[in-house]
Design an enzyme around this catalytic site. Structure first.
Site, PDB file in Angstrom:
ATOM      1  N   ASP A  13       0.817  -1.224   0.000  1.00  0.00           N
ATOM      2  CA  ASP A  13       0.000   0.000   0.000  1.00  0.00           C
ATOM      3  C   ASP A  13       0.848   1.271   0.000  1.00  0.00           C
ATOM      4  OD1 ASP A  13      -2.397  -1.608   0.308  1.00  0.00           O
ATOM      5  OD2 ASP A  13      -1.871  -1.788   2.425  1.00  0.00           O
ATOM      6  N   HIS A  41      -4.013  -1.696  -6.745  1.00  0.00           N
ATOM      7  CA  HIS A  41      -3.309  -0.495  -7.189  1.00  0.00           C
ATOM      8  C   HIS A  41      -4.345   0.562  -7.539  1.00  0.00           C
ATOM      9  CE1 HIS A  41       0.336  -2.644  -7.110  1.00  0.00           C
ATOM     10  NE2 HIS A  41       0.291  -3.179  -8.305  1.00  0.00           N
TER      11      HIS A  41
END
Length: 427
Positions: A13, A41
């Site tokens: 992340d 993503h």
């Protein structure tokens, strides 16, 4: 020939999607080399936000060839859903290729993932329950079904029948649930096979030919260093190898073909799921980071745990992946903090250590040793040159470089492609 491996340096992340999108503009080939649809993503292009889980972020450039490598585990249902999502958003996907050696996530993988996680009780490891771990288990056991098997009716039927007999025994006798139906799975997955057949390729050969032709290749990792199966915070890890070395095995390319390794790192630290987190802020400061940084998982929607930047983790990532450059993400989120802390060591058992511990027992006992620096109040989302950042922000970046002995080449001050400060060329 120019090839760059892009990796996450924390627990995932970090913002790899944005950096992949930024670097993909100069690449000819973008390769995803590990993980599955447990990764997410988020990319902002031309003011539009795209959320991807399996397909490389480079797909948003119509002239780029994107490859899902052999190290990825592919859920064909998710793949087709993602292709449909991109088509609806007017994104052309005709240059996507899938490795014939990539393994397939089957319905029994997803079911077993959920059952096994639930059975752990208080010892849960935080799996996304998408079948990633069980698919890699079958790969290691040498009973996995690969993409090449899926598109071969005879091979697929034989392997599915054999595997399903074993999995149904496990489901009924150990977990006490209903067995899965062979015919239903065969029909469903045969349909997927017909739709993806034209995308299947010898991806290692495609990459090799691209490098020999002098093209630029970007290898896109998922998750992050501390989720690596060997080098992460085991057992709170994924089932693949997000570190730079994983690009070689997961894409079928030799290590001498890699020119640079870019580590994507947040200006603070986040973690999803279980496990120790020394700099975690379970207070208003952590909540402010979460809200300002929109720290909720792309794949799961789970709130991410937030904390100060941990230089110990960053140095460790440099060590195990040979990082040549950092891409520092979300620097803008720290605007408004009067003081900013950087973890420069860990205190454990009345001793201060300066290297990342291998033992999770020790890591769990670690307390952060902080260095406190001045914050800045200015909005930096429109800054395009490093020299135009507030002095305190410049000092923060330089201190990270000093602590990690690694240059910060890219700095993100917002989610858009244009909100990137470039301090040197990657390709």
């Amino acid at each position: 020939m120019a090839s760059v491996v892009l990796i996450g340096t924390q627990w995932g992340d970090e913002g790899k999607g944005k950096v992949t999108d930024f670097l993909a503009e100069k690449a000819d080939l973008v390769v995803r080399y590990q993980g599955g649809n447990n990764a997410g993503h988020t990319v902002v292009a031309k003011g539009e936000e795209f959320k991807l889980h399996l397909i490389p972020s480079g797909i948003l450039y119509e002239d780029k060839t994107c490859v899902i490598g052999n190290g990825v585990v592919v859920d064909p249902k998710v793949l087709l859903e993602e292709l449909a999502y991109l088509s609806e958003r007017k994104v052309k996907t005709g240059k996507l290729l899938i490795s014939s050696n990539a393994h397939v996530i089957m319905p029994y993988h997803r079911l077993l993932d959920a059952l096994e996680e639930d059975s752990r009780g208080e010892h849960k490891i935080g799996t996304t329950k998408r079948g990633i771990g069980p698919a890699y288990m079958d790969k290691t056991l040498r009973i996995g079904i690969r993409i090449m098997d899926l598109i071969d009716d005879e091979e697929f039927a034989a392997k599915l029948r054999r595997n399903l007999q074993e999995k149904n025994n496990l489901l009924t006798k150990v977990y006490g649930v209903e067995p899965l139906d062979y015919d239903a799975i065969y029909q469903e997955y045969s349909g997927y096979a017909q739709k993806i057949r034209g995308l299947v390729a010898d991806s290692s050969l495609v990459i090799d030919e691209s490098l020999k032709a002098g093209e630029k290749v970007l290898f896109e990792g998922a998750q992050g260093t501390l989720l690596d199966l060997d080098h992460g915070t085991y057992p709170y890890v994924t089932s693949s190898h997000p570190i730079a070395g994983g690009a070689c095995t997961g894409a079928g390319v030799g290590p001498t073909r890699i020119n640079r390794v870019v580590g994507v790192i947040k200006a603070y630290t986040t973690r999803v799921g279980e496990g120790p987190f020394p700099t975690e802020l379970a207070d208003e400061t952590g909540e402010l980071m979460r809200q300002n940084g929109h720290e909720f998982g792309t794949t799961t929607g789970r709130a991410r745990r937030c904390g100060w930047f941990d230089a110990m983790i960053a140095r460790y990532a440099v060590r195990v992946s040979g990082i040549s450059d950092f891409a520092l993400m979300k620097l803008d989120v720290l605007s408004g903090f009067e003081k900013i802390k950087i973890c420069v060591g860990y205190r454990v058992n009345n001793e201060v250590i300066y290297e990342f511990p291998q033992s999770q027992k020790i890591f769990k006992a670690c307390e952060p040793v902080y260095e406190v620096i001045e914050g800045w109040q200015e909005d930096i989302t429109g800054v395009t040159h490093f020299e135009d950042l507030p002095k305190a922000a410049q000092d923060y970046v330089r201190r990270i470089e000093q602590l990690t002995e690694t240059q910060v080449t890219l700095i993100a001050v917002g989610p858009g492609r244009e909100q990137t400060i470039v301090r040197g060329e990657i390709f």
